[in-house]
Design an enzyme around this catalytic site. Structure first.
Site, PDB file in Angstrom:
ATOM      1  N   HIS A  80      68.982  40.921  21.956  1.00  0.00           N
ATOM      2  CA  HIS A  80      69.481  41.683  20.808  1.00  0.00           C
ATOM      3  C   HIS A  80      71.005  41.661  20.701  1.00  0.00           C
ATOM      4  O   HIS A  80      71.578  42.338  19.853  1.00  0.00           O
ATOM      5  CB  HIS A  80      68.926  43.108  20.849  1.00  0.00           C
ATOM      6  N   HIS A  90      58.872  35.013  21.202  1.00  0.00           N
ATOM      7  CA  HIS A  90      57.518  35.390  20.818  1.00  0.00           C
ATOM      8  C   HIS A  90      56.503  34.320  21.208  1.00  0.00           C
ATOM      9  O   HIS A  90      55.317  34.608  21.363  1.00  0.00           O
ATOM     10  CB  HIS A  90      57.438  35.674  19.313  1.00  0.00           C
TER      11      HIS A  90
HETATM   12 FE1  HEB Z   1      63.722  41.599  19.660  1.00  0.00          FE
HETATM   13  C1  HEB Z   1      64.680  40.828  16.468  1.00  0.00           C
HETATM   14  C2  HEB Z   1      61.953  44.284  18.490  1.00  0.00           C
HETATM   15  C3  HEB Z   1      62.719  42.323  22.852  1.00  0.00           C
HETATM   16  C4  HEB Z   1      65.268  38.724  20.792  1.00  0.00           C
HETATM   17  N1  HEB Z   1      63.366  42.378  17.834  1.00  0.00           N
HETATM   18  C5  HEB Z   1      63.819  41.881  16.649  1.00  0.00           C
HETATM   19  C6  HEB Z   1      63.263  42.656  15.595  1.00  0.00           C
HETATM   20  C7  HEB Z   1      62.525  43.647  16.156  1.00  0.00           C
HETATM   21  C8  HEB Z   1      62.593  43.461  17.561  1.00  0.00           C
HETATM   22  C9  HEB Z   1      61.775  44.737  15.435  1.00  0.00           C
HETATM   23  C10 HEB Z   1      63.485  42.421  14.117  1.00  0.00           C
HETATM   24  C11 HEB Z   1      62.614  41.353  13.518  1.00  0.00           C
HETATM   25  C12 HEB Z   1      63.065  41.161  12.101  1.00  0.00           C
HETATM   26  O1  HEB Z   1      63.546  40.085  11.753  1.00  0.00           O
HETATM   27  O2  HEB Z   1      62.961  42.143  11.318  1.00  0.00           O
HETATM   28  N2  HEB Z   1      62.576  43.036  20.518  1.00  0.00           N
HETATM   29  C13 HEB Z   1      61.974  44.046  19.862  1.00  0.00           C
HETATM   30  C14 HEB Z   1      61.314  44.892  20.819  1.00  0.00           C
HETATM   31  C15 HEB Z   1      61.517  44.344  22.040  1.00  0.00           C
HETATM   32  C16 HEB Z   1      62.322  43.164  21.837  1.00  0.00           C
HETATM   33  C17 HEB Z   1      60.547  46.135  20.487  1.00  0.00           C
HETATM   34  C18 HEB Z   1      61.032  44.863  23.369  1.00  0.00           C
HETATM   35  C19 HEB Z   1      61.686  46.099  23.749  1.00  0.00           C
HETATM   36  N3  HEB Z   1      63.941  40.684  21.473  1.00  0.00           N
HETATM   37  C20 HEB Z   1      63.415  41.116  22.633  1.00  0.00           C
HETATM   38  C21 HEB Z   1      63.669  40.168  23.666  1.00  0.00           C
HETATM   39  C22 HEB Z   1      64.370  39.145  23.086  1.00  0.00           C
HETATM   40  C23 HEB Z   1      64.536  39.495  21.706  1.00  0.00           C
HETATM   41  C24 HEB Z   1      63.231  40.289  25.092  1.00  0.00           C
HETATM   42  C25 HEB Z   1      64.869  37.888  23.682  1.00  0.00           C
HETATM   43  C26 HEB Z   1      65.204  37.687  24.929  1.00  0.00           C
HETATM   44  N4  HEB Z   1      64.786  40.072  18.770  1.00  0.00           N
HETATM   45  C27 HEB Z   1      65.419  39.042  19.446  1.00  0.00           C
HETATM   46  C28 HEB Z   1      66.273  38.339  18.523  1.00  0.00           C
HETATM   47  C29 HEB Z   1      66.109  38.957  17.279  1.00  0.00           C
HETATM   48  C30 HEB Z   1      65.150  40.021  17.470  1.00  0.00           C
HETATM   49  C31 HEB Z   1      67.182  37.189  18.867  1.00  0.00           C
HETATM   50  C32 HEB Z   1      66.826  38.610  15.962  1.00  0.00           C
HETATM   51  C33 HEB Z   1      65.978  37.791  15.064  1.00  0.00           C
HETATM   52  C34 HEB Z   1      66.777  37.302  13.871  1.00  0.00           C
HETATM   53  O3  HEB Z   1      67.990  37.307  13.870  1.00  0.00           O
HETATM   54  O4  HEB Z   1      66.128  36.903  12.880  1.00  0.00           O
END
Ligand code: HEB
Length: 748
Positions: free
Chosen positions: A284, A93
């Site tokens: 993921h 982020h």
């Molecule tokens: Fe992520 C977690 C959505 C892409 C790495 N994710 C997460 C959550 C959500 C999301 C709703 C839960 C938060 C809380 O704690 O409740 N993603 C999302 C979307 C997209 C994404 C709608 C576009 C399609 N991711 C992404 C990327 C990466 C990531 C590109 C890197 C390379 N995530 C992640 C991790 C986690 C999440 C390692 C777990 C955190 C903890 O364990 O605390």
């Protein structure tokens, strides 16, 4: 709480009261040109982050970070005993706000500490992640910036869970105030999207993402989410999200439509389909989502939370408010049975099971596997198991035909997923760092990547002062007008943008696709300049003693220097050492984002119904990291130098075009001239003598804004004064030199 609901009366002390932007909300603002100065930065003037980072005990901090991953704190217990997932999300982020259109956003400044990012609905609980890091930040102090630390921590999280990374480079100096230059959208509601789509639903969206009621979205009509167009340069589907709504567009659980939003938003961050799919699959593979109960339990975000919470937000009344009771996104998903380990299980489950729409305990749309397999361990209760679950945005990777082809291949070739994921992750974290000369630390990969916009190393002796003098003479002896050298040098150097530190004169990419074909470069000027300089180069490189060479990139800048010296009668500095990139080293698509749409310094282009021409001028000045006085100096000077892109005479308020003088300011402030627009949209103007009515000058908004805006006019008055000719020339040359060298991190 929206600003309009603010219960606090306007303060009568401490800078309170009704301010200029309240009275005149559409006034041109210069505030983005005075950010991140010494006034806000607590470090000493001499402090250089690159130097400080060199004394960082890199191995020790990595060791400390690794230990932190499993050092669960009572005030914010780690899911499954490991903070890895949380820290990866924090890093992602942080970096994921980058957008390639203007190079702004991204993880390069440690902006996640400041509003609005610290309080974005998509950043819920990352306040906790950052505080978990405080003891380590405190220990290593100024030798590591928050900006570097957020990203390094994400990297260490991956490594600590068995995912070797592609490398890491430090070098991101912290800023100490919110960066106001980034356009995050025009909405005034969180998760709104009323401004960003040209086709598709108008009006604030209640659906999806962050802590919201999942029912809202499902009621909405469906057709528009397959066709909507996202406003440039935005790279998120809603205000306050990093990318897309996890429940599906506007909360509608449609994986194919979700894929469409994903492709658009990740594309805006310069990620292709493979990189996008790899990032989501890889990300993921780890961690969990948090939606233990209704979002009604969750209090205000950090920037609106009570003082005693000390920067923590989203206080959660449900149960203990943490651990198993955590509410972050309002979704409740654990993707794999080993969420602390790099495995291929995310894809295995994605394809093994069929998926059924369900609701999280908070009421948000999510999917559960149609199976009796309870194979997912609970994050806190060893006796509890869950079924596999996925987000709508996860299913996009299976139900979009292009993503499907890619992810099915990785199902059988996990090593290819690892390769693509770790490369895309490295790009995500380093995309906005600029040239390698800014990269620091022992983990910099050897392989040079195309998105670095590489230029060749200098592999020959450079020209010395005698050569420079000689070359300047040769350049001025060609048939090309000096002004044309100034235009070409400016055209090359002014592609730089401070946000991601791309562009600039180095590489001489102005002679390559796409730059050579840009409309702003389409004059016959540039071609004759380039061929004249090539001839000078050929002659010098063919006969210089000791293998000395001069690059075309150096000659383009030197041409400008020579012409400016002639035009000003003053010396202009020059530092050789640029090299020439090849077309193969130039990602045409990626460079297309550097093309100016409007460039007030050269009187190129006009504004649109959202953005006035002069606001583009300020934006361009910000990309060039200029101050308001520098903006003023450069516009005035470039006009007397006759450097408009097409050679037009707008703003050329001088009897001696091509000579550097303060005439622009003198004439602009001359009360005997009266100005009037010549077109309905008030882009172009004519200045007449008040008495005789004789036509004197023509101008654009870029020119007249300097006499209109009180602060710019204040600067213009300094330069128009009788005692200012010399100061003006020197200031212009200094600002010019700054622009010519913006990309020279190698000599800084
Ligand atoms: Fe992520 C977690 C959505 C892409 C790495 N994710 C997460 C959550 C959500 C999301 C709703 C839960 C938060 C809380 O704690 O409740 N993603 C999302 C979307 C997209 C994404 C709608 C576009 C399609 N991711 C992404 C990327 C990466 C990531 C590109 C890197 C390379 N995530 C992640 C991790 C986690 C999440 C390692 C777990 C955190 C903890 O364990 O605390």
């Amino acid at each position: 709480m929206a600003a309009s609901e603010c219960p606090v009366k306007k303060a009568n002390i401490g800078g309170g009261g009704t301010r200029n932007p309240d009275w005149w909300p559409n006034d041109l603002r210069l505030n983005i040109l005075r950010q991140h100065t010494g006034v806000t930065n607590p470090q000493n003037k001499e402090f250089e982050y690159a130097q400080a980072f060199k004394s960082l005990d890199y191995d020790a901090i990595k060791k400390d970070l690794t230990a932190l991953m499993t050092d669960s704190q009572d005030w914010w217990p780690a899911d499954h005993g490991h903070y890895g997932g949380l820290f990866i999300r924090m890093a992602w982020h942080s970096a994921g706000t980058y957008r390639v259109a203007d190079g702004r956003g991204g993880g390069g400044e440690g902006q996640q500490r400041f509003a609005p990012l610290n309080s974005w609905p998509d950043n819920v609980s990352l306040d906790k992640a950052r505080r978990l890091l405080w003891p380590i930040k405190q220990k290593y102090g100024s030798n590591i910036s928050w900006a570097d630390l957020y990203l390094l921590t994400g990297n260490v999280a991956l490594e600590s869970m068995g995912c070797p990374t592609f490398g890491f480079a430090g070098g991101r100096a912290d800023t100490y105030e919110a960066d106001e230059s980034v356009y995050w959208g025009g909405e005034t509601t969180w998760l709104g999207n009323d401004v960003r789509y040209s086709s598709g639903r108008e009006g604030p969206s209640g659906g999806g993402g962050g802590v919201v009621d999942g029912d809202e979205g499902a009621k909405k009509d469906h057709a528009d989410i397959h066709s909507r167009d996202l406003e440039a340069p935005l790279a998120a589907a809603h205000m306050g999200l990093i990318y897309v709504n996890p429940e599906g567009p506007d909360g509608i659980p449609d994986p194919v439509a979700s894929a469409r939003d994903i492709r658009t938003t990740f594309g805006r961050m310069a990620m292709n389909d493979e990189e996008t799919a790899a990032l989501i699959v890889g990300g993921h593979t780890f961690g969990k989502t948090h939606g233990a109960a209704s979002s009604d339990n969750v209090g205000a975000e950090p920037n609106a939370a009570p003082l005693h919470q000390q920067g923590f937000g989203w206080n959660n009344k449900h149960g203990s408010g943490k651990g198993p009771d955590t509410i972050t996104s309002g979704l409740e998903v654990i993707w794999t049975s080993e969420p602390n380990k790099w495995t291929n299980k995310y894809l295995e489950y994605l394809y093994k099971y069929e998926w059924e729409l369900t609701k999280s305990p908070a009421g948000a749309n999510q999917w559960v596997a149609k199976t009796d397999d309870e194979i997912i361990p609970d994050a806190f209760d060893a006796n509890k198991k869950h079924k596999p679950r996925m987000l709508t945005s996860d299913l996009a990777l299976r139900f979009d035909p292009v993503y499907e082809k890619i992810t099915r291949r990785w199902l059988d070739h996990p090593e290819e997923l690892h390769e693509t994921f770790t490369r895309a992750w490295f790009k995500l974290l380093h995309r906005d760092m600029g040239p390698r000369s800014r990269w620091l630390g022992p983990e910099i990969p050897k392989e040079v990547l195309i998105w670095e916009d590489p230029v060749p190393d200098v592999d020959h002796p450079l020209i010395n002062d005698t050569d420079i003098t000689e070359l300047k003479k040769e350049i001025l002896a060609t048939e090309v007008e000096p002004t044309q050298f100034i235009r070409a040098a400016w055209a090359a150097a002014s592609t730089f943008r401070g946000g991601d530190k791309r562009g600039g004169a180095n590489g001489a990419r102005i002679r390559l696709d796409p730059q050579i074909n840009w409309k702003v470069n389409s004059t016959s000027d540039l071609k004759s300049v380039l061929s004249a300089l090539e001839r000078v180069q050929k002659k010098f490189n063919g006969s210089a003693p000791g293998g000395k060479k001069v690059s075309l990139a150096d000659l383009i800048v030197l041409g400008g220097v020579a012409a400016l010296e002639k035009a000003s009668g003053l010396p202009v500095p020059f530092t050789p050492g640029r090299t020439d990139a090849s077309q193969e080293q130039t990602d045409v698509e990626s460079f297309s984002h550097l093309e100016p749409v409007v460039d007030g310094f050269r009187n190129y282009g006009v504004g649109n119904n959202r953005v006035r021409t002069e606001a583009f001028l300020v934006d361009k000045a910000h990309l060039l990291t200029l101050s308001a006085p520098q903006l003023t100096t450069l516009v005035g000077g470039l006009r007397t130098l006759n450097a408009n892109w097409d050679g037009s005479s707008y703003g050329v308020f001088t009897k001696q075009p091509g000579k550097l003088s303060n005439d622009f300011f003198v004439e602009l402030l001359d009360m005997s001239t009266e100005w009037a627009p010549t077109d309905g949209s008030e882009e172009f103007f004519e200045g007449k003598d008040r008495k005789s009515g004789a036509k004197k000058w023509t101008a654009t908004r870029n020119d007249l804004i300097i006499g209109y805006h009180p602060e710019l006019r204040a600067v213009a008055e300094v330069y128009a004064a009788a005692d200012a000719q010399d100061k003006f020339k020197k200031d212009f040359i200094a600002a010019w030199d700054k622009v010519m060298n913006l990309d020279r991190f190698d000599v800084r």
